[in-house]
Write an enzyme that holds these catalytic residues in place. Structure first.
Site, PDB file in Angstrom:
ATOM      1  N   ASP A 198       0.874  -1.087   0.112  1.00 60.19           N
ATOM      2  CA  ASP A 198      -0.036  -0.162  -0.196  1.00 60.19           C
ATOM      3  C   ASP A 198       0.891   1.391   0.016  1.00 60.19           C
ATOM      4  O   ASP A 198       1.993   1.215   0.358  1.00 60.19           O
ATOM      5  CB  ASP A 198      -1.017   0.000   1.039  1.00 60.19           C
ATOM      6  CG  ASP A 198      -0.316   0.116   2.369  1.00 60.19           C
ATOM      7  OD1 ASP A 198       0.623   0.793   2.709  1.00 60.19           O
ATOM      8  OD2 ASP A 198      -0.827  -0.806   3.389  1.00 60.19           O
TER       9      ASP A 198
ATOM     10  N   MET B 209      -5.349   8.748  11.279  1.00 55.30           N
ATOM     11  CA  MET B 209      -6.426   9.177  10.155  1.00 55.30           C
ATOM     12  C   MET B 209      -7.269  10.190  10.511  1.00 55.30           C
ATOM     13  O   MET B 209      -8.452   9.972  10.309  1.00 55.30           O
ATOM     14  CB  MET B 209      -7.072   7.603   9.842  1.00 55.30           C
ATOM     15  CG  MET B 209      -5.878   6.534   9.271  1.00 55.30           C
ATOM     16  SD  MET B 209      -6.893   4.930   8.982  1.00 55.30           S
ATOM     17  CE  MET B 209      -7.478   4.699  10.500  1.00 55.30           C
TER      18      MET B 209
ATOM     19  N   LYS C  36      -1.888   4.642  -3.897  1.00 48.94           N
ATOM     20  CA  LYS C  36      -1.027   5.610  -3.230  1.00 48.94           C
ATOM     21  C   LYS C  36      -1.801   6.987  -3.571  1.00 48.94           C
ATOM     22  O   LYS C  36      -1.749   7.365  -4.620  1.00 48.94           O
ATOM     23  CB  LYS C  36       0.492   5.617  -3.817  1.00 48.94           C
ATOM     24  CG  LYS C  36       1.167   6.669  -2.950  1.00 48.94           C
ATOM     25  CD  LYS C  36       2.738   6.301  -3.203  1.00 48.94           C
ATOM     26  CE  LYS C  36       3.641   7.052  -2.492  1.00 48.94           C
ATOM     27  NZ  LYS C  36       5.028   6.646  -2.676  1.00 48.94           N
TER      28      LYS C  36
END
Length: 499
Positions: free
Chosen positions: A35, A171, A56
């Site tokens: 990832d 996040m 990405k």
């Protein structure tokens, strides 16, 4: 038979923080699904594997989780050894449980290999210990971005506001206004110290210290600081000044373009990275074997008739001695032949073959080596194992001193004809701070391929002759090594930055 899947944590960013187990399994892999939060440099551990990027930000499509699982299952069912490479730790906000469940349901064997998550790396790389006996005896790792389909949040922000320790928000860039307001609304003081940490452990790591009620201002809009970002909330963030080391390194946040060949780049790139630089590797020359081995083979067959073998690079040492071994001979064949080298690095290359240099000049130059061989030169037979191009000064001097010199091509230098367009663009945007240059051939190639863009960076050279090449072309040299060694070149850059 089904293959096996390894769910591996790539760590927070620095490729050196991958675990030994992770590196071992990558070497075995036939397929790697990685990832955007895993450093692509880690893929060097899997040179023969099929490498598939599953997304990405800003560079490629982000795969849906079900697509990643289907791709992983497809390769595993075909018998492949599959690595699913994830940033940080697979068990921390990485959706590993969903992938492991799918593998178990499909009857496919798997292994989970831990990695260092950003919250834990923050203590070492940002100087923020997330626990401290005086300030925080507990830590909560919190997602700022829950699953969109949830009917209601599973996070009790009021309880988190009362949490007696450190909060680490993952996040949370796009939702920052909501979660900071929720914490303050739950009773957390707006003045609570916070730290915003981006790209932890990487050369362009960023830290912003502020109050809790200022976090949203620094992160909104989301383009201000692109992921990966974590926010640490708590008194421990104030310890960064006393524990900081990463950002105080002399070349931190400096971007350096290394143009040596692929085989040689590491010798220069490694010490630069140790000093904090971000290194971009862009080879401008390619080193290869001689066009044919006949001349080398003739030297090997006639070693008894040669007084001194001269090596002026590590490449020459490796090329000649590997050929010697391949011919069925070994170091005993050199018992009656003296070995002369231009410097300590070349002497070290000989030592890797359990050979000791008889002649090593003090200042590591061809001129000095010729002077050191002057007295023994008359009537002696020298063989210089050299590159396919470069100055002939050494041979000229030895012939002037009465020596019989044969120049034998041990390896070839070939100019590469293109430069990565992104590298050129970064030069144009003044984003590359230094370009160290270790040979005249590289200097000439840089001038030809990069042109006036070189005025937008600082040039550092290994020797005066290289500096002269740039000066003659109208460029200024900002630093020059005092001796022709990589260590001295790096020191010259470091000294120039300090002044």
């Amino acid at each position: 038979m089904n293959g096996k899947v390894y769910l591996i944590g790539a760590g927070p960013g620095d490729p050196g923080l991958l675990t030994l187990r992770g590196a071992e399994l990558l070497r075995r892999a036939s397929v790697v699904l990685y990832d955007g939060l895993s450093n692509s440099e880690i893929l060097a551990h899997a040179p023969t594997a099929e490498q598939i990027c599953v997304g990405k930000h800003g560079q490629s499509r982000i795969w849906r989780q079900d697509e990643i699982i289907d791709e992983m299952l497809r390769h595993a069912r075909g018998g492949a050894c599959v690595v699913r490479l994830k940033g940080g730790d697979p068990a921390v906000f990485a959706r590993t449980a969903e992938e492991a469940e799918a593998l178990r349901d499909a009857g496919i064997e798997f292994e989970i290999v831990p990695g260092i998550t950003a919250a834990l790396a923050a203590g070492s790389y940002a100087g923020i210990p997330i626990t401290h006996r005086r300030f925080a005896s507990a830590v909560a790792l919190v997602t700022g971005h829950e699953e969109p389909g949830k009917s209601q949040s599973s996070l009790d922000w009021d309880a988190l506001a009362r949490f007696p320790g450190t909060l680490v928000i993952y996040m949370g860039v796009t939702t920052v206004a909501a979660w900071t307001a929720a914490l303050i609304g739950g009773g957390k003081s707006p003045a609570t110290p916070a730290a915003i940490l981006r790209r932890c452990s990487l050369p362009d790591q960023q830290i912003i210290h502020c109050r809790l009620d200022e976090v949203a201002e620094h992160l909104t809009p989301a383009t201000k600081l692109r992921p990966p970002v974590i926010v640490i909330v708590g008194e421990v963030t104030g310890l960064a000044q006393t524990m900081s080391w990463f950002e105080t390194r002399p070349l931190f946040a400096k971007r350096v373009l290394v143009t040596r060949s692929e085989q040689q780049a590491g010798e220069l790139a490694t010490p630069l990275r140790e000093l904090g630089a971000e290194v971009i590797e862009q080879p401008l020359i390619e080193i290869g074997p001689p066009e044919n081995w006949s001349d080398i083979d003739a030297v090997i067959a006639d070693l008894l008739g040669i007084d001194t073998l001269i090596f002026t690079s590590q490449n020459g040492v490796c090329s000649f001695l590997d050929r010697l071994m391949a011919s069925g001979k070994d170091a005993r064949s050199l018992a009656s032949t003296k070995l002369a080298v231009v410097g300590a690095k070349t002497a070290h290359a000989l030592a890797q073959y359990h050979l000791r240099a008889d002649v090593v000049p003090a200042d590591f130059s061809a001129e000095s080596l010729a002077e050191q061989l002057r007295d023994q030169a008359p009537g002696q037979r020298f063989v210089w194992l050299r590159a396919s191009r470069g100055p002939d000064l050494l041979a000229e001097r030895l012939r002037e001193f009465g020596g019989n010199v044969s120049e034998v091509i041990a390896y070839t230098h070939r100019d590469l004809e293109t430069v990565d367009p992104q590298t050129l663009a970064r030069l144009e945007r003044n984003e590359i701070h230094w370009v160290p240059v270790t040979s005249g051939a590289i200097a000439t190639a840089l001038i030809r391929l990069c042109g006036q863009s070189l005025h937008r960076t600082k040039l550092a050279t290994l020797a005066p002759a290289i500096s002269q090449t740039f000066t003659d072309a109208g460029f200024t040299v900002a630093a020059e090594a005092k001796t022709a060694t990589i260590q001295s070149l790096v020191h010259a850059i470091q000294t120039a930055e300090a002044t």
